[in-house]
Design a protein around this motif. Structure first.
Motif, PDB file in Angstrom:
ATOM      1  N   ARG A  38       0.862  -1.182   0.000  1.00  0.00           N
ATOM      2  CA  ARG A  38       0.000   0.000   0.000  1.00  0.00           C
ATOM      3  C   ARG A  38       0.898   1.232   0.000  1.00  0.00           C
ATOM      4  O   ARG A  38       1.823   1.318   0.797  1.00  0.00           O
ATOM      5  CB  ARG A  38      -0.904   0.014   1.221  1.00  0.00           C
ATOM      6  CG  ARG A  38      -1.871   1.185   1.226  1.00  0.00           C
ATOM      7  CD  ARG A  38      -2.672   1.259   2.519  1.00  0.00           C
ATOM      8  NE  ARG A  38      -3.507   0.113   2.722  1.00  0.00           N
ATOM      9  CZ  ARG A  38      -4.722  -0.062   2.174  1.00  0.00           C
ATOM     10  NH1 ARG A  38      -5.203   0.836   1.361  1.00  0.00           N
ATOM     11  NH2 ARG A  38      -5.429  -1.140   2.438  1.00  0.00           N
ATOM     12  N   ASP A  45      -3.232   3.640  -2.619  1.00  0.00           N
ATOM     13  CA  ASP A  45      -3.318   2.690  -3.729  1.00  0.00           C
ATOM     14  C   ASP A  45      -2.426   1.482  -3.473  1.00  0.00           C
ATOM     15  O   ASP A  45      -1.430   1.557  -2.758  1.00  0.00           O
ATOM     16  CB  ASP A  45      -2.880   3.336  -5.038  1.00  0.00           C
ATOM     17  CG  ASP A  45      -3.966   4.205  -5.658  1.00  0.00           C
ATOM     18  OD1 ASP A  45      -5.086   4.247  -5.105  1.00  0.00           O
ATOM     19  OD2 ASP A  45      -3.692   4.834  -6.696  1.00  0.00           O
ATOM     20  N   LEU A  46      -2.795   0.380  -4.111  1.00  0.00           N
ATOM     21  CA  LEU A  46      -2.013  -0.849  -4.027  1.00  0.00           C
ATOM     22  C   LEU A  46      -1.041  -0.872  -5.199  1.00  0.00           C
ATOM     23  O   LEU A  46      -1.383  -0.448  -6.308  1.00  0.00           O
ATOM     24  CB  LEU A  46      -2.924  -2.071  -4.086  1.00  0.00           C
ATOM     25  CG  LEU A  46      -4.054  -2.105  -3.061  1.00  0.00           C
ATOM     26  CD1 LEU A  46      -4.899  -3.363  -3.259  1.00  0.00           C
ATOM     27  CD2 LEU A  46      -3.525  -2.022  -1.654  1.00  0.00           C
ATOM     28  N   TRP A  70      -1.385  -9.898  -1.047  1.00  0.00           N
ATOM     29  CA  TRP A  70      -1.582  -8.754  -0.151  1.00  0.00           C
ATOM     30  C   TRP A  70      -2.014  -9.267   1.214  1.00  0.00           C
ATOM     31  O   TRP A  70      -3.058  -9.889   1.357  1.00  0.00           O
ATOM     32  CB  TRP A  70      -2.624  -7.812  -0.729  1.00  0.00           C
ATOM     33  CG  TRP A  70      -2.797  -6.550   0.039  1.00  0.00           C
ATOM     34  CD1 TRP A  70      -1.854  -5.868   0.734  1.00  0.00           C
ATOM     35  CD2 TRP A  70      -3.998  -5.816   0.194  1.00  0.00           C
ATOM     36  NE1 TRP A  70      -2.390  -4.743   1.298  1.00  0.00           N
ATOM     37  CE2 TRP A  70      -3.715  -4.692   0.973  1.00  0.00           C
ATOM     38  CE3 TRP A  70      -5.301  -6.008  -0.264  1.00  0.00           C
ATOM     39  CZ2 TRP A  70      -4.675  -3.755   1.319  1.00  0.00           C
ATOM     40  CZ3 TRP A  70      -6.254  -5.066   0.076  1.00  0.00           C
ATOM     41  CH2 TRP A  70      -5.939  -3.953   0.851  1.00  0.00           C
ATOM     42  N   GLU A  72      -2.239  -7.748   5.182  1.00  0.00           N
ATOM     43  CA  GLU A  72      -2.119  -6.520   5.952  1.00  0.00           C
ATOM     44  C   GLU A  72      -2.648  -6.720   7.367  1.00  0.00           C
ATOM     45  O   GLU A  72      -3.755  -7.241   7.548  1.00  0.00           O
ATOM     46  CB  GLU A  72      -2.903  -5.411   5.240  1.00  0.00           C
ATOM     47  CG  GLU A  72      -2.606  -4.037   5.731  1.00  0.00           C
ATOM     48  CD  GLU A  72      -3.253  -2.988   4.845  1.00  0.00           C
ATOM     49  OE1 GLU A  72      -2.495  -2.201   4.260  1.00  0.00           O
ATOM     50  OE2 GLU A  72      -4.488  -2.959   4.742  1.00  0.00           O
ATOM     51  N   GLU A  94      -7.594   0.176  -4.000  1.00  0.00           N
ATOM     52  CA  GLU A  94      -8.096  -1.001  -3.271  1.00  0.00           C
ATOM     53  C   GLU A  94      -9.533  -1.320  -3.644  1.00  0.00           C
ATOM     54  O   GLU A  94      -9.892  -2.480  -3.846  1.00  0.00           O
ATOM     55  CB  GLU A  94      -7.980  -0.769  -1.764  1.00  0.00           C
ATOM     56  CG  GLU A  94      -8.506  -1.926  -0.950  1.00  0.00           C
ATOM     57  CD  GLU A  94      -8.452  -1.689   0.545  1.00  0.00           C
ATOM     58  OE1 GLU A  94      -8.943  -2.561   1.284  1.00  0.00           O
ATOM     59  OE2 GLU A  94      -7.924  -0.653   0.983  1.00  0.00           O
ATOM     60  N   ALA A  97      -9.604  -3.271  -6.963  1.00  0.00           N
ATOM     61  CA  ALA A  97      -8.673  -4.391  -7.152  1.00  0.00           C
ATOM     62  C   ALA A  97      -9.360  -5.616  -7.747  1.00  0.00           C
ATOM     63  O   ALA A  97      -8.843  -6.233  -8.676  1.00  0.00           O
ATOM     64  CB  ALA A  97      -7.977  -4.741  -5.843  1.00  0.00           C
TER      65      ALA A  97
END
Length: 117
Positions: A38, A45-46, A70, A72, A94, A97
């Motif tokens: 991130r 944004d990713l 991903w 988190e 995100e 996605a």
């Protein structure tokens, strides 16, 4: 594998991390696995950095697809894949996605494995 893909790891030095057989098309594809991060400086944004350790990008001969993982704050990891377009970075909001990238469930789909000994 949870989605019916047949997955193999390489035992030789290859540019890709895994090779997998598409459960729908029956074709073997190559994948390079990367971590999704991130970016606070990009509005959260990713991003997937799709470069080798020496800074060069993966061309299509190196990998058909990029897999981004991903994870988190101890949450269940999310896994996405997308076509290798020979870019050094792949960005996505995100919220979008699952629309821009193909998300793979990591929950075992037992129906995909029925009849497998």
């Amino acid at each position: 594998m949870a989605n019916g893909w047949t997955v193999a790891e390489t035992v030789t030095d290859e540019a890709f991390d895994i090779v997998a057989k598409d459960p729908l098309e029956g074709e073997w594809r190559t994948f390079q696995c990367k971590t999704i991060r991130r970016r606070a400086d990009r509005g959260g944004d990713l991003v997937v950095y799709a470069k080798r350790g020496n800074g060069t990008i993966y061309d299509r001969a190196d990998a058909d697809y990029i897999i981004g993982v991903w994870a988190e704050d101890g949450e269940m990891p999310r896994v996405f894949y997308f076509e290798n377009r020979m870019l050094g970075e792949y960005w996505c909001a995100e919220a979008r996605a699952s629309e821009r990238w193909v998300e793979l469930s990591i929950t075992l789909n037992r129906a995909a494995h029925e009849g497998v000994a």
